[in-house]
Write a protein that holds these residues in place. Structure first.
Motif, PDB file in Angstrom:
ATOM      1  N   UNK A  27       1.179  -0.717   0.097  1.00  0.00           N
ATOM      2  CA  UNK A  27      -0.102  -0.349   0.093  1.00  0.00           C
ATOM      3  C   UNK A  27       1.035   1.259  -0.220  1.00  0.00           C
ATOM      4  N   UNK A  28       0.814   2.188  -0.601  1.00  0.00           N
ATOM      5  CA  UNK A  28       1.040   3.830  -0.984  1.00  0.00           C
ATOM      6  C   UNK A  28       0.184   4.618  -0.834  1.00  0.00           C
ATOM      7  N   UNK A  29       0.625   6.343  -0.356  1.00  0.00           N
ATOM      8  CA  UNK A  29      -0.298   7.080  -0.221  1.00  0.00           C
ATOM      9  C   UNK A  29       0.222   7.669  -1.468  1.00  0.00           C
ATOM     10  N   UNK A  30      -0.889   7.950  -2.547  1.00  0.00           N
ATOM     11  CA  UNK A  30      -0.053   9.073  -3.546  1.00  0.00           C
ATOM     12  C   UNK A  30      -0.817  10.161  -3.536  1.00  0.00           C
ATOM     13  N   UNK A  45      -5.828  15.369  -3.467  1.00  0.00           N
ATOM     14  CA  UNK A  45      -6.753  14.501  -2.298  1.00  0.00           C
ATOM     15  C   UNK A  45      -5.413  13.601  -2.496  1.00  0.00           C
ATOM     16  N   UNK A  46      -5.713  12.993  -1.360  1.00  0.00           N
ATOM     17  CA  UNK A  46      -4.276  11.950  -0.813  1.00  0.00           C
ATOM     18  C   UNK A  46      -5.360  10.415  -1.309  1.00  0.00           C
ATOM     19  N   UNK A  47      -4.449   9.391  -2.091  1.00  0.00           N
ATOM     20  CA  UNK A  47      -5.307   8.397  -1.568  1.00  0.00           C
ATOM     21  C   UNK A  47      -4.312   7.252  -1.580  1.00  0.00           C
ATOM     22  N   UNK A  48      -4.927   6.240  -0.411  1.00  0.00           N
ATOM     23  CA  UNK A  48      -3.771   4.935  -0.987  1.00  0.00           C
ATOM     24  C   UNK A  48      -4.401   3.868  -1.607  1.00  0.00           C
ATOM     25  N   UNK A  49      -3.571   3.606  -2.325  1.00  0.00           N
ATOM     26  CA  UNK A  49      -3.586   2.675  -3.505  1.00  0.00           C
ATOM     27  C   UNK A  49      -2.602   1.120  -3.221  1.00  0.00           C
ATOM     28  N   UNK A  64      -4.815   6.866 -11.429  1.00  0.00           N
ATOM     29  CA  UNK A  64      -5.438   7.145 -10.325  1.00  0.00           C
ATOM     30  C   UNK A  64      -6.222   8.531 -10.859  1.00  0.00           C
ATOM     31  N   UNK A  65      -5.163   9.561 -12.193  1.00  0.00           N
ATOM     32  CA  UNK A  65      -5.788  10.965 -12.238  1.00  0.00           C
ATOM     33  C   UNK A  65      -7.254  10.769 -12.945  1.00  0.00           C
ATOM     34  N   UNK A  66      -7.205   9.124 -14.091  1.00  0.00           N
ATOM     35  CA  UNK A  66      -7.285   8.788 -15.542  1.00  0.00           C
ATOM     36  C   UNK A  66      -8.971   8.906 -14.814  1.00  0.00           C
ATOM     37  N   UNK A 124       2.993  14.338 -10.507  1.00  0.00           N
ATOM     38  CA  UNK A 124       3.722  13.632 -11.010  1.00  0.00           C
ATOM     39  C   UNK A 124       5.274  14.041  -9.919  1.00  0.00           C
ATOM     40  N   UNK A 125       5.123  16.181  -9.854  1.00  0.00           N
ATOM     41  CA  UNK A 125       6.470  16.029  -9.237  1.00  0.00           C
ATOM     42  C   UNK A 125       5.977  16.200  -8.266  1.00  0.00           C
ATOM     43  N   UNK A 126       5.273  15.828  -7.560  1.00  0.00           N
ATOM     44  CA  UNK A 126       5.025  14.998  -5.905  1.00  0.00           C
ATOM     45  C   UNK A 126       5.960  14.265  -5.663  1.00  0.00           C
TER      46      UNK A 126
END
Length: 163
Positions: A27-30, A45-49, A64-66, A124-126
């Motif tokens: 699991x990773x937060x993006x 919006x932070x999301x755990x995927x 995730x953006x799509x 992406x630049x995060x």
């Protein structure tokens, strides 16, 4: 071996070194950026995927953006019909190759274009290894997106759009 077709395969389906490439998903937060309801700012919006280490995090972020935002107060920025042809990062530049639907299914307008481009770029630049994003459509560098942005050179992060 049984003669039945298995369907289309992509580069993610091919394992060259099973001892080093097979890994379990984690699991990773993006951090993703979508438009606010008034199309005035990009909102985080932070999301755990669940991610597979054999697939680039960049690909997960664009996917995730799509898919669009989970928060009902946010608006999607990338056409749902768009698909990722390829994505790779070299020397701090992430090359995002999208299908033609990225352009043809886009609603247009200068604000819409700005939010689409910078939701991808700022998300992406995060990642610490990405400083710029170069867009490609169907594997080709484009001169422009839909009339308002020059697509021939990479985009840098724009903090002024973020609330």
């Amino acid at each position: 071996t049984d003669g039945k077709p298995i369907g289309p395969m992509s580069k993610e389906d091919i394992v060259l070194e099973p001892s080093t490439t097979l890994s379990k998903s984690t699991l990773q937060i993006v951090k993703l950026y979508f438009s606010d309801k008034n199309a005035e700012k990009l909102m985080l919006e932070e999301r755990e995927i669940e991610v597979n280490p054999n697939i680039s995090l960049e690909k997960y972020i664009v996917e995730q953006l799509i898919l669009g935002p989970e928060d009902p107060d946010l608006l999607p920025t990338v056409p749902i019909e768009a698909t990722i042809k390829d994505i790779e990062t070299k020397d701090g530049i992430c090359y995002v190759d999208l299908s033609n639907e990225f352009r043809t299914k886009h609603g247009g307008g200068s604000t819409g274009e700005t939010f689409t481009i910078y939701s991808i770029v700022n998300s992406l630049t995060e990642l610490p290894n990405i400083k710029k994003v170069q867009f490609l459509i169907e594997g080709e560098k484009q001169q422009e997106f839909k009339g308002h942005y020059d697509f021939s050179s990479p985009f840098e992060r724009d903090e002024t759009l973020i609330d």
